[in-house]
Write a protein that holds these residues in place. Structure first.
Motif, PDB file in Angstrom:
ATOM      1  N   UNK A 115      32.510   4.736  32.054  1.00  0.00           N
ATOM      2  CA  UNK A 115      33.604   4.569  33.020  1.00  0.00           C
ATOM      3  C   UNK A 115      34.950   4.927  32.414  1.00  0.00           C
ATOM      4  N   UNK A 116      35.831   5.402  33.305  1.00  0.00           N
ATOM      5  CA  UNK A 116      37.228   5.650  32.959  1.00  0.00           C
ATOM      6  C   UNK A 116      38.090   5.013  34.045  1.00  0.00           C
ATOM      7  N   UNK A 117      39.392   5.164  33.893  1.00  0.00           N
ATOM      8  CA  UNK A 117      40.299   4.637  34.906  1.00  0.00           C
ATOM      9  C   UNK A 117      40.132   5.321  36.251  1.00  0.00           C
ATOM     10  N   UNK A 118      39.445   6.478  36.262  1.00  0.00           N
ATOM     11  CA  UNK A 118      39.285   7.251  37.493  1.00  0.00           C
ATOM     12  C   UNK A 118      37.871   7.145  38.070  1.00  0.00           C
ATOM     13  N   UNK A 119      37.054   6.246  37.564  1.00  0.00           N
ATOM     14  CA  UNK A 119      35.652   6.179  37.995  1.00  0.00           C
ATOM     15  C   UNK A 119      35.477   5.595  39.384  1.00  0.00           C
ATOM     16  N   UNK A 120      36.499   4.914  39.879  1.00  0.00           N
ATOM     17  CA  UNK A 120      36.399   4.222  41.166  1.00  0.00           C
ATOM     18  C   UNK A 120      35.160   3.318  41.137  1.00  0.00           C
ATOM     19  N   UNK A 121      34.216   3.492  42.009  1.00  0.00           N
ATOM     20  CA  UNK A 121      33.051   2.592  42.008  1.00  0.00           C
ATOM     21  C   UNK A 121      31.874   3.169  41.223  1.00  0.00           C
ATOM     22  N   UNK A 122      32.097   4.287  40.532  1.00  0.00           N
ATOM     23  CA  UNK A 122      31.010   4.914  39.790  1.00  0.00           C
ATOM     24  C   UNK A 122      30.782   4.273  38.432  1.00  0.00           C
ATOM     25  N   UNK A 123      29.624   4.574  37.851  1.00  0.00           N
ATOM     26  CA  UNK A 123      29.302   4.007  36.542  1.00  0.00           C
ATOM     27  C   UNK A 123      29.727   4.904  35.386  1.00  0.00           C
ATOM     28  N   UNK A 124      30.197   6.119  35.710  1.00  0.00           N
ATOM     29  CA  UNK A 124      30.648   7.020  34.664  1.00  0.00           C
ATOM     30  C   UNK A 124      29.537   7.643  33.843  1.00  0.00           C
ATOM     31  N   UNK A 125      28.304   7.401  34.224  1.00  0.00           N
ATOM     32  CA  UNK A 125      27.158   7.888  33.455  1.00  0.00           C
ATOM     33  C   UNK A 125      26.575   9.141  34.111  1.00  0.00           C
ATOM     34  N   UNK A 126      25.697   9.796  33.384  1.00  0.00           N
ATOM     35  CA  UNK A 126      24.998  10.973  33.898  1.00  0.00           C
ATOM     36  C   UNK A 126      23.516  10.832  33.601  1.00  0.00           C
ATOM     37  N   UNK A 127      22.706  11.353  34.500  1.00  0.00           N
ATOM     38  CA  UNK A 127      21.256  11.361  34.296  1.00  0.00           C
ATOM     39  C   UNK A 127      20.853  12.619  33.546  1.00  0.00           C
ATOM     40  N   UNK A 128      19.690  12.569  32.931  1.00  0.00           N
ATOM     41  CA  UNK A 128      19.254  13.675  32.082  1.00  0.00           C
ATOM     42  C   UNK A 128      19.085  14.973  32.879  1.00  0.00           C
ATOM     43  N   UNK A 129      18.649  14.885  34.139  1.00  0.00           N
ATOM     44  CA  UNK A 129      18.430  16.094  34.938  1.00  0.00           C
ATOM     45  C   UNK A 129      19.690  16.930  35.115  1.00  0.00           C
ATOM     46  N   UNK A 130      20.777  16.350  35.689  1.00  0.00           N
ATOM     47  CA  UNK A 130      22.005  17.126  35.848  1.00  0.00           C
ATOM     48  C   UNK A 130      22.602  17.614  34.535  1.00  0.00           C
ATOM     49  N   UNK A 131      22.459  16.830  33.462  1.00  0.00           N
ATOM     50  CA  UNK A 131      22.991  17.250  32.168  1.00  0.00           C
ATOM     51  C   UNK A 131      22.268  18.496  31.669  1.00  0.00           C
ATOM     52  N   UNK A 132      20.941  18.466  31.685  1.00  0.00           N
ATOM     53  CA  UNK A 132      20.190  19.619  31.215  1.00  0.00           C
ATOM     54  C   UNK A 132      20.316  20.807  32.168  1.00  0.00           C
ATOM     55  N   UNK A 133      20.544  20.526  33.434  1.00  0.00           N
ATOM     56  CA  UNK A 133      20.747  21.600  34.419  1.00  0.00           C
ATOM     57  C   UNK A 133      22.030  22.365  34.113  1.00  0.00           C
ATOM     58  N   UNK A 134      23.124  21.620  33.876  1.00  0.00           N
ATOM     59  CA  UNK A 134      24.384  22.289  33.554  1.00  0.00           C
ATOM     60  C   UNK A 134      24.271  23.037  32.234  1.00  0.00           C
ATOM     61  N   UNK A 135      23.600  22.439  31.259  1.00  0.00           N
ATOM     62  CA  UNK A 135      23.426  23.112  29.971  1.00  0.00           C
ATOM     63  C   UNK A 135      22.755  24.466  30.189  1.00  0.00           C
ATOM     64  N   UNK A 136      21.659  24.478  30.907  1.00  0.00           N
ATOM     65  CA  UNK A 136      20.883  25.703  31.098  1.00  0.00           C
ATOM     66  C   UNK A 136      21.644  26.741  31.906  1.00  0.00           C
ATOM     67  N   UNK A 137      22.229  26.332  33.021  1.00  0.00           N
ATOM     68  CA  UNK A 137      22.856  27.318  33.906  1.00  0.00           C
ATOM     69  C   UNK A 137      24.161  27.837  33.323  1.00  0.00           C
ATOM     70  N   UNK A 138      24.942  26.989  32.679  1.00  0.00           N
ATOM     71  CA  UNK A 138      26.180  27.490  32.084  1.00  0.00           C
ATOM     72  C   UNK A 138      25.880  28.474  30.956  1.00  0.00           C
ATOM     73  N   UNK A 139      24.818  28.221  30.190  1.00  0.00           N
ATOM     74  CA  UNK A 139      24.466  29.154  29.124  1.00  0.00           C
ATOM     75  C   UNK A 139      23.885  30.455  29.681  1.00  0.00           C
TER      76      UNK A 139
END
Length: 492
Positions: A115-139
């Motif tokens: 979380x950060x000051x801008x998270x609002x009601x979010x947990x500020x965390x990321x799941x493994x799927x979106x993380x690995x998805x961005x890694x693969x597609x950005x590369x």
């Protein structure tokens, strides 16, 4: 091996209202998923140290390397056309900046570190799927030669995040020329903070466009440069069938890099109205609408810069209009230039653009696969070549062979040999892209506990996209009917 990074954090030297200082949350059991050793070397970082326990802890946010100054950036944005005055980094923390051996200043950002000051009601965390998805597609985008943020590492956190279902958590380390967005300017402009807009513009010029720092009208030139870069970027997106999926103003970087890979996707069968993002219910960000939306976003940036352009508002507005009016011609030049190269045409002549639009018409009617159409054309430069595999893409459309005749006649008027033309086409038309069904299959395997072999294989293939490798032939194929992905998701 202790992790040593030579940070030089210029953004955190701006006034406090530009960001909030924050510490990433400690990951209970960090583990390295994938490390970009090639990128690490380019950045002057020690890959061995990054892969060490201390390095993985830093990449997870559990330990703060010496010299880092973690901050969450403030910004606003239009989301699907609706203005939100306070967004900011709700699940991303800028760890710090480095200066690479080639002199580039780059951000190191952790996505999913709490979380950060801008998270609002979010947990500020990321799941493994979106993380690995961005890694693969950005590369993959980087391998295509398209300006983009990069992915340095993906680290599992050892905790569970709750989305539609419990999922393993992860953190992505993202590298970018900067994280200044159109929405960053909107944040200050909305608050009538002219000093904030000016400081941000001065910083952007100094960091991203230093050659215009001494110009007579630097802010007008800044705007002009951003328009130029975005026109080229969107043309490049379209040239590989890329659909960003969420082109909000807070997802448009003024550096001209592709940023924020949420529900993005690559088109299989050609359709300019293609929408895959589950949150784009009105088709605002469809494949063929991306140039229009980019221009709309740039208009919002121009509004923010008005006080810097002239004390006379009418004159300032005209300066924005004049520069924004050049977007269409700049985009078209880049767009047709790119597609003519994909067709093996090095220098444009009258009538050449009709070849491009004519092919698209046939592709749309026949629902031809976008990537394979251009890739297989390289095999047909020779008029004696067998056309069966190519024609099979078009579902029996009778207009294909007359178009092929016109195309071959045009190639014959150039100065290059058929072999040279075919080689040039294979160097710009990828054989393999991150096809949605292959991406989802690889990610699902990891989420369900696989060893990740399918993901690594796909990553290696899409980062060498112009090579024909028999062992990866299955990755080049479009999905069967039952494999088609109907929707992609943001992952927040």
């Amino acid at each position: 091996m202790p992790l040593s990074i030579a940070f030089d954090n210029s953004y955190s030297r701006l006034p406090n209202r530009f960001y909030e200082r924050v510490r990433p949350e400690v990951a209970p059991s960090p583990g390295l998923l994938v490390l970009n050793t090639t990128l690490a070397a380019d950045l002057g970082l020690d890959a061995e140290a990054l892969a060490s326990p201390d390095g993985v802890a830093a990449l997870a946010g559990s330990e703060i390397p010496a010299g880092a100054d973690p901050i969450a950036l403030a910004y606003a944005g239009h989301q699907f056309g609706h203005f939100v005055p306070a967004l900011g980094d709700g699940r991303a923390i800028l760890l710090g900046e480095i200066v690479a051996p080639d002199g580039r200043r780059l951000d190191l950002q952790l996505k999913g570190s709490g979380r950060t000051a801008f998270s609002r009601r979010g947990d500020g965390k990321a799941a493994v799927g979106p993380v690995l998805r961005e890694y693969l597609i950005s590369e993959a985008m980087a391998a295509f030669g398209i300006p983009t943020t990069r992915s340095l590492a993906a680290v599992a956190t050892g905790e569970t995040v709750l989305r539609e279902r419990p999922l393993p958590g992860a953190v992505l380390t993202r590298v970018a020329s900067s994280h200044i967005r159109v929405g960053t300017f909107q944040y200050f402009a909305h608050r009538s903070d002219e000093d904030g807009v000016r400081r941000l513009a001065d910083y952007a010029i100094d960091r991203l466009y230093p050659d215009i720092a001494g110009a007579d009208a630097p802010y007008a030139m800044l705007y002009e440069r951003v328009v130029q870069r975005q026109a080229r970027l969107i043309a490049l997106w379209l040239s590989v069938g890329f659909i960003h999926g969420v082109m909000n103003t807070d997802n448009m970087a003024i550096s001209g890099e592709t940023i924020d890979y949420g529900p993005c996707a690559f088109m299989d069968a050609y359709d300019p109205g293609m929408v895959l993002s589950s949150i784009d219910r009105q088709g605002r960000y469809a494949y063929g609408r991306q140039p229009q939306i980019a221009q709309w976003n740039l208009a919002r940036l121009g509004e923010c810069l008005l006080p810097l352009l002239s004390d006379d508002r009418d004159k300032a507005v005209q300066l924005v209009v004049d520069r924004l009016s050049g977007f269409a011609s700049q985009f078209e030049t880049a767009y047709f230039g790119q597609f003519l190269e994909k067709l093996g045409i090095a220098e444009e002549r009258p009538g050449d653009r009709d070849l491009v639009t004519g092919l698209f018409s046939i592709m749309q009617m026949g629902r031809a696969d976008f990537t394979l159409t251009f890739r297989r054309l390289a095999d047909l430069v020779d008029p004696k070549a067998d056309t069966e595999a190519f024609l099979s893409l078009f579902g029996g459309n009778a207009g294909v062979e007359p178009w092929l005749k016109l195309w071959r006649e045009r190639l014959a008027t150039g100065n290059r040999s058929p072999r040279e033309i075919a080689a040039a086409m294979r160097a710009i038309n990828p054989a393999i892209i991150p096809r949605n069904h292959q991406v989802e299959k690889a990610l699902d395997a990891i989420i369900e506990g696989s060893d990740g072999a399918a993901y690594i294989r796909l990553l290696q293939a899409v980062t060498r996209p112009f090579e024909d490798r028999p062992e990866d032939a299955d990755l080049a194929q479009p999905p069967r009917l039952e494999e088609r992905v109907a929707a992609t998701f943001c992952g927040t």
